[in-house]
Design a protein around this motif. Structure first.
Motif, PDB file in Angstrom:
ATOM      1  N   ASP A 231       0.941  -1.073  -0.255  1.00  0.00           N
ATOM      2  CA  ASP A 231       0.024  -0.066  -0.014  1.00  0.00           C
ATOM      3  C   ASP A 231       0.791   1.329  -0.073  1.00  0.00           C
ATOM      4  O   ASP A 231       2.232   1.083  -0.361  1.00  0.00           O
ATOM      5  N   LEU A 232       0.247   2.382   0.081  1.00  0.00           N
ATOM      6  CA  LEU A 232       1.140   3.599   0.265  1.00  0.00           C
ATOM      7  C   LEU A 232       2.075   3.739   0.942  1.00  0.00           C
ATOM      8  O   LEU A 232       3.106   4.424   1.080  1.00  0.00           O
ATOM      9  N   ARG A 233       2.068   3.111   2.229  1.00  0.00           N
ATOM     10  CA  ARG A 233       3.028   2.923   3.358  1.00  0.00           C
ATOM     11  C   ARG A 233       4.287   2.674   2.852  1.00  0.00           C
ATOM     12  O   ARG A 233       5.448   2.690   3.325  1.00  0.00           O
ATOM     13  N   ASP A 234       4.380   1.875   1.908  1.00  0.00           N
ATOM     14  CA  ASP A 234       5.645   1.063   1.283  1.00  0.00           C
ATOM     15  C   ASP A 234       6.080   1.662  -0.186  1.00  0.00           C
ATOM     16  O   ASP A 234       7.077   0.969  -0.734  1.00  0.00           O
ATOM     17  N   THR A 235       5.729   2.835  -0.631  1.00  0.00           N
ATOM     18  CA  THR A 235       6.001   3.474  -1.756  1.00  0.00           C
ATOM     19  C   THR A 235       7.320   3.661  -2.038  1.00  0.00           C
ATOM     20  O   THR A 235       7.943   3.510  -2.834  1.00  0.00           O
TER      21      THR A 235
ATOM     22  N   GLN B 268       5.634   4.197   8.619  1.00  0.00           N
ATOM     23  CA  GLN B 268       4.374   3.515   8.397  1.00  0.00           C
ATOM     24  C   GLN B 268       3.098   4.603   8.224  1.00  0.00           C
ATOM     25  O   GLN B 268       2.101   4.319   8.549  1.00  0.00           O
TER      26      GLN B 268
ATOM     27  N   PRO C  77       1.342   6.844   4.942  1.00  0.00           N
ATOM     28  CA  PRO C  77       1.246   6.880   3.473  1.00  0.00           C
ATOM     29  C   PRO C  77       2.201   7.951   2.824  1.00  0.00           C
ATOM     30  O   PRO C  77       2.167   9.055   3.427  1.00  0.00           O
ATOM     31  N   HIS C  78       2.766   7.475   1.874  1.00  0.00           N
ATOM     32  CA  HIS C  78       3.591   8.768   1.062  1.00  0.00           C
ATOM     33  C   HIS C  78       3.687   8.393  -0.393  1.00  0.00           C
ATOM     34  O   HIS C  78       3.405   7.346  -0.773  1.00  0.00           O
ATOM     35  N   LYS C  79       4.098   9.331  -1.241  1.00  0.00           N
ATOM     36  CA  LYS C  79       4.116   9.040  -2.575  1.00  0.00           C
ATOM     37  C   LYS C  79       5.422   9.177  -3.149  1.00  0.00           C
ATOM     38  O   LYS C  79       5.535   8.704  -4.432  1.00  0.00           O
TER      39      LYS C  79
END
Length: 294
Positions: free
Chosen positions: A225-229, A267, A269-271
């Motif tokens: 998910d966005l936490r893993d970007t 942990q 969300p990031h882009k």
């Protein structure tokens, strides 16, 4: 059933003190050895100059014709110095012996440390030396002296639970920079747990998840998910570099994977993913620098 080996009766074995003059004379008989490896010569020279060289069972060897068949790298290390080093010297070895001798083989770091009495695996040694590599260094630190090997032991012993945990969960094909980043993740999250900022289970679970993202681009259950970007973007850049046969294990790769690891620890969300200008795991880095300076 006993066997008789007549060739053994003519072999002579002595301890000799070899200086530059004698080393040069012996090298004149060097007509059948494999190509010289300058890096091995330099490593032996450093060990000898630092007093780390000890007499061992691997002899300087001559065959029945007087030809040097073992020891060229050690002899080359002595030439041009004021050193006087004791060696076992074997003469009248069977000429065929050169086909089985392990000529000039250099022991790896983990082997040298383990032989000296401290057990460490190859992967653990690689992670530890990566942890010892300063953020501003262009390349991974080189461990060339007994003093530096002692530092490896100190750093490994201090971070042993984290290093061993990473090794236990590590996938094949991961860089030592990625494994060291996973250690940073584990130590950082354990520090946060002690400050009651994250639960202990999260600190433990995120290390194998980070390794899985570096290797496969997803978590252990196949999701992301966005936490893993940040880690996924790091992996994409790594794969692009590999496709172009571009080296990705130097300082740029290390800086990027640590930058991704730090974002992953949050942990949230990031882009995107950008290089940090300094080691984002500063408190962990400070501990390492303190241990190295003591």
């Amino acid at each position: 059933m006993q066997h008789y080996y007549p060739d053994l009766e003519q072999i002579a074995l002595d301890v000799e003190i070899i200086n530059a003059h004698r080393a040069a004379a012996y090298l004149e008989k060097n007509v059948c050895n494999r190509q010289l490896r300058p890096n091995a010569v330099q490593q032996y020279l450093v060990d000898m100059q630092n007093g780390d060289w000890k007499i061992g069972c691997d002899c300087i060897g001559f065959d029945t014709e007087g030809t040097l068949i073992n020891g060229q790298h050690r002899l080359h290390a002595i030439v041009g110095t004021n050193l006087e080093i004791p060696f076992l010297v074997a003469r009248n070895l069977p000429s065929e012996a050169k086909n089985t001798l392990d000529v000039g083989k250099k022991r790896q770091l983990h082997e040298r440390i383990t032989i000296a009495g401290y057990s460490i695996s190859k992967k653990e040694a690689a992670i530890t030396t990566q942890l010892m590599t300063h953020w501003d260094a262009a390349n991974k630190i080189q461990i060339e002296t007994s003093e530096m090997r002692e530092k490896v032991k100190i750093i490994h012993e201090y971070f042993a639970p984290y290093i061993e945990y990473v090794v236990h969960h590590a996938k094949t094909g991961l860089y030592s920079t990625e494994l060291a980043a996973a250690v940073y993740v584990g130590v950082h999250l354990a520090d946060q747990e002690r400050k009651s900022k994250v639960p202990l289970t999260l600190a433990r679970d995120l290390v194998p998840e980070f390794l899985s993202l570096c290797k496969h681009g997803c978590r252990l259950d196949g999701t992301s998910d966005l936490r893993d970007t940040a880690v996924k973007l790091y992996r994409e850049r790594k794969l692009n570099a590999q496709a172009k046969n571009t080296r990705f294990t130097g300082s740029d790769g290390y800086h990027l994977v640590l930058s991704a690891a730090f974002k992953f620890c949050s942990q949230v969300p990031h882009k995107g993913l950008t290089y940090c200008k300094f080691n984002p795991f500063k408190s962990v880095e400070d501990r390492i620098l303190t241990l190295l300076s003591d």
